[in-house]
Design a protein around this motif. Structure first.
Motif, PDB file in Angstrom:
ATOM      1  N   GLN A   1     -19.025 -47.873 -37.424  1.00  0.00           N
ATOM      2  CA  GLN A   1     -19.117 -48.712 -36.225  1.00  0.00           C
ATOM      3  C   GLN A   1     -17.757 -49.069 -35.630  1.00  0.00           C
ATOM      4  O   GLN A   1     -17.658 -49.958 -34.799  1.00  0.00           O
ATOM      5  CB  GLN A   1     -19.920 -49.997 -36.508  1.00  0.00           C
ATOM      6  N   SER A   2     -16.706 -48.374 -36.053  1.00  0.00           N
ATOM      7  CA  SER A   2     -15.392 -48.547 -35.435  1.00  0.00           C
ATOM      8  C   SER A   2     -15.071 -47.247 -34.709  1.00  0.00           C
ATOM      9  O   SER A   2     -15.443 -47.083 -33.558  1.00  0.00           O
ATOM     10  CB  SER A   2     -14.351 -48.887 -36.498  1.00  0.00           C
ATOM     11  N   ASN A   3     -14.437 -46.298 -35.397  1.00  0.00           N
ATOM     12  CA  ASN A   3     -14.223 -45.010 -34.750  1.00  0.00           C
ATOM     13  C   ASN A   3     -15.353 -44.024 -35.048  1.00  0.00           C
ATOM     14  O   ASN A   3     -15.461 -43.000 -34.383  1.00  0.00           O
ATOM     15  CB  ASN A   3     -12.854 -44.414 -35.097  1.00  0.00           C
ATOM     16  N   ILE A   4     -16.202 -44.313 -36.007  1.00  0.00           N
ATOM     17  CA  ILE A   4     -17.440 -43.558 -36.237  1.00  0.00           C
ATOM     18  C   ILE A   4     -18.571 -44.426 -35.688  1.00  0.00           C
ATOM     19  O   ILE A   4     -18.830 -45.504 -36.210  1.00  0.00           O
ATOM     20  CB  ILE A   4     -17.660 -43.248 -37.741  1.00  0.00           C
ATOM     21  N   PRO A   5     -19.239 -43.962 -34.616  1.00  0.00           N
ATOM     22  CA  PRO A   5     -20.180 -44.840 -33.901  1.00  0.00           C
ATOM     23  C   PRO A   5     -21.567 -44.964 -34.532  1.00  0.00           C
ATOM     24  O   PRO A   5     -22.567 -45.110 -33.820  1.00  0.00           O
ATOM     25  CB  PRO A   5     -20.257 -44.175 -32.519  1.00  0.00           C
TER      26      PRO A   5
END
Length: 140
Positions: A27-31
Protein backbone atom coordinates in the motif's frame (compact mmCIF):
# COMPACT_ATOMS: atom_id res chain seq x y z
CA UNK A 1 -16.25 -4.52 -15.60
CA UNK A 2 -13.54 -1.94 -16.20
CA UNK A 3 -10.36 -2.96 -17.97
CA UNK A 4 -7.50 -1.64 -15.89
CA UNK A 5 -4.14 -0.79 -17.36
CA UNK A 6 -0.85 -2.13 -16.11
CA UNK A 7 1.72 0.43 -15.04
CA UNK A 8 5.43 0.85 -14.40
CA UNK A 9 6.49 2.15 -11.02
CA UNK A 10 10.02 3.34 -10.33
CA UNK A 11 11.03 2.76 -6.74
CA UNK A 12 13.74 4.89 -5.23
CA UNK A 13 17.10 3.30 -4.52
CA UNK A 14 19.04 4.26 -1.46
CA UNK A 15 22.76 3.74 -1.58
CA UNK A 16 26.34 4.79 -1.68
CA UNK A 17 29.70 3.17 -2.42
CA UNK A 18 28.65 0.14 -0.33
CA UNK A 19 25.71 -0.73 -2.60
CA UNK A 20 22.02 -0.03 -3.01
CA UNK A 21 18.76 -0.86 -1.27
CA UNK A 22 15.31 -0.80 -2.88
CA UNK A 23 12.22 -0.95 -0.67
CA UNK A 24 8.87 -2.50 -1.65
CA UNK A 25 6.01 -1.84 0.76
CA UNK A 26 2.37 -2.89 0.79
CA UNK A 27 0.00 0.00 0.00
CA UNK A 28 2.97 2.34 -0.46
CA UNK A 29 4.81 1.71 -3.71
CA UNK A 30 3.05 -1.66 -4.16
CA UNK A 31 -0.64 -0.71 -4.54
CA UNK A 32 -2.04 -3.85 -2.91
CA UNK A 33 -1.56 -6.10 0.11
CA UNK A 34 1.15 -8.66 -0.64
CA UNK A 35 -0.06 -12.19 0.16
CA UNK A 36 2.35 -14.31 -1.89
CA UNK A 37 5.93 -13.95 -3.12
CA UNK A 38 7.73 -16.15 -5.64
CA UNK A 39 10.55 -15.83 -8.13
CA UNK A 40 11.47 -17.27 -11.50
CA UNK A 41 15.11 -18.05 -12.29
CA UNK A 42 17.35 -20.24 -14.50
CA UNK A 43 14.95 -19.78 -17.42
CA UNK A 44 16.48 -20.30 -20.83
CA UNK A 45 16.43 -17.29 -23.19
CA UNK A 46 14.23 -19.05 -25.78
CA UNK A 47 11.59 -20.14 -23.24
CA UNK A 48 8.32 -18.22 -22.79
CA UNK A 49 6.48 -18.34 -19.45
CA UNK A 50 3.16 -17.11 -18.16
CA UNK A 51 0.46 -17.44 -20.82
CA UNK A 52 -2.36 -16.46 -18.47
CA UNK A 53 -4.43 -13.73 -16.85
CA UNK A 54 -6.35 -13.74 -13.57
CA UNK A 55 -9.84 -13.12 -12.32
CA UNK A 56 -8.71 -11.14 -9.25
CA UNK A 57 -4.96 -11.39 -8.57
CA UNK A 58 -2.82 -8.30 -9.04
CA UNK A 59 0.93 -8.75 -9.36
CA UNK A 60 4.12 -6.72 -9.18
CA UNK A 61 7.05 -7.99 -11.28
CA UNK A 62 10.64 -6.94 -10.56
CA UNK A 63 13.75 -8.19 -12.30
CA UNK A 64 16.06 -8.16 -9.30
CA UNK A 65 18.89 -9.48 -11.50
CA UNK A 66 19.33 -9.62 -15.25
CA UNK A 67 16.50 -8.76 -17.61
CA UNK A 68 13.47 -10.12 -19.42
CA UNK A 69 10.60 -8.90 -21.54
CA UNK A 70 6.89 -9.08 -20.77
CA UNK A 71 4.19 -9.13 -23.44
CA UNK A 72 0.95 -7.56 -22.15
CA UNK A 73 -2.53 -7.76 -23.65
CA UNK A 74 -5.68 -6.39 -21.99
CA UNK A 75 -7.85 -6.72 -25.16
CA UNK A 76 -7.69 -2.97 -25.86
CA UNK A 77 -3.90 -2.68 -26.09
CA UNK A 78 -0.89 -4.91 -26.61
CA UNK A 79 2.55 -3.83 -25.52
CA UNK A 80 5.99 -5.11 -24.61
CA UNK A 81 7.78 -4.05 -21.45
CA UNK A 82 11.45 -4.69 -20.71
CA UNK A 83 12.29 -5.29 -17.07
CA UNK A 84 16.00 -4.54 -16.76
CA UNK A 85 16.43 -2.71 -13.47
CA UNK A 86 15.73 -3.74 -9.87
CA UNK A 87 14.00 -0.41 -9.21
CA UNK A 88 11.55 -0.79 -12.13
CA UNK A 89 8.32 -2.51 -11.06
CA UNK A 90 5.62 -3.68 -13.47
CA UNK A 91 2.17 -3.69 -11.85
CA UNK A 92 -0.07 -6.24 -13.58
CA UNK A 93 -3.82 -6.01 -13.26
CA UNK A 94 -5.93 -9.21 -13.32
CA UNK A 95 -7.04 -8.42 -16.89
CA UNK A 96 -3.45 -8.48 -18.22
CA UNK A 97 -2.73 -11.58 -20.29
CA UNK A 98 1.02 -11.80 -19.80
CA UNK A 99 3.92 -13.74 -21.24
CA UNK A 100 7.51 -13.40 -20.05
CA UNK A 101 10.36 -14.16 -22.46
CA UNK A 102 13.85 -13.25 -23.65
CA UNK A 103 15.34 -14.00 -20.22
CA UNK A 104 19.01 -13.20 -19.71
CA UNK A 105 21.01 -16.08 -18.22
CA UNK A 106 21.20 -14.29 -14.86
CA UNK A 107 17.57 -13.14 -14.70
CA UNK A 108 15.75 -13.49 -11.38
CA UNK A 109 12.16 -12.28 -11.76
CA UNK A 110 10.53 -11.55 -8.40
CA UNK A 111 6.71 -11.62 -8.32
CA UNK A 112 4.57 -10.17 -5.52
CA UNK A 113 0.93 -11.25 -5.64
CA UNK A 114 -2.20 -9.83 -4.03
CA UNK A 115 -3.76 -13.27 -3.51
CA UNK A 116 -2.72 -16.71 -2.34
CA UNK A 117 -2.43 -19.33 -5.07
CA UNK A 118 -5.81 -20.54 -6.33
CA UNK A 119 -5.90 -22.48 -9.61
CA UNK A 120 -9.48 -21.24 -10.20
CA UNK A 121 -8.20 -17.65 -10.37
CA UNK A 122 -6.10 -18.39 -13.47
CA UNK A 123 -7.36 -17.92 -17.01
CA UNK A 124 -4.99 -20.12 -19.02
CA UNK A 125 -6.92 -20.26 -22.29
CA UNK A 126 -6.57 -17.17 -24.50
CA UNK A 127 -10.05 -17.59 -26.03
CA UNK A 128 -11.59 -17.72 -22.55
CA UNK A 129 -9.56 -14.61 -21.61
CA UNK A 130 -11.04 -12.79 -24.61
CA UNK A 131 -14.57 -13.83 -23.60
CA UNK A 132 -14.07 -12.64 -20.02
CA UNK A 133 -12.30 -9.35 -20.71
CA UNK A 134 -13.37 -8.18 -24.16
CA UNK A 135 -16.79 -7.30 -22.74
CA UNK A 136 -15.31 -4.03 -21.49
CA UNK A 137 -12.95 -1.83 -23.45
CA UNK A 138 -12.69 1.22 -21.19
CA UNK A 139 -9.26 1.62 -19.62
CA UNK A 140 -8.77 3.04 -16.17
Amino acid sequence: MNVKKSSIIETSSLGDERGFLAVLETQSNIPFEIKRVFYIYSTKEDIRRGFHAHHKTRQALVSVAGKCKVHLDNTSRKEEVTLDSPNKILILEPNDWHEMYDFSNDCVLLVLASELYDSKDYIRDYEEFLKVYSKSTSEV
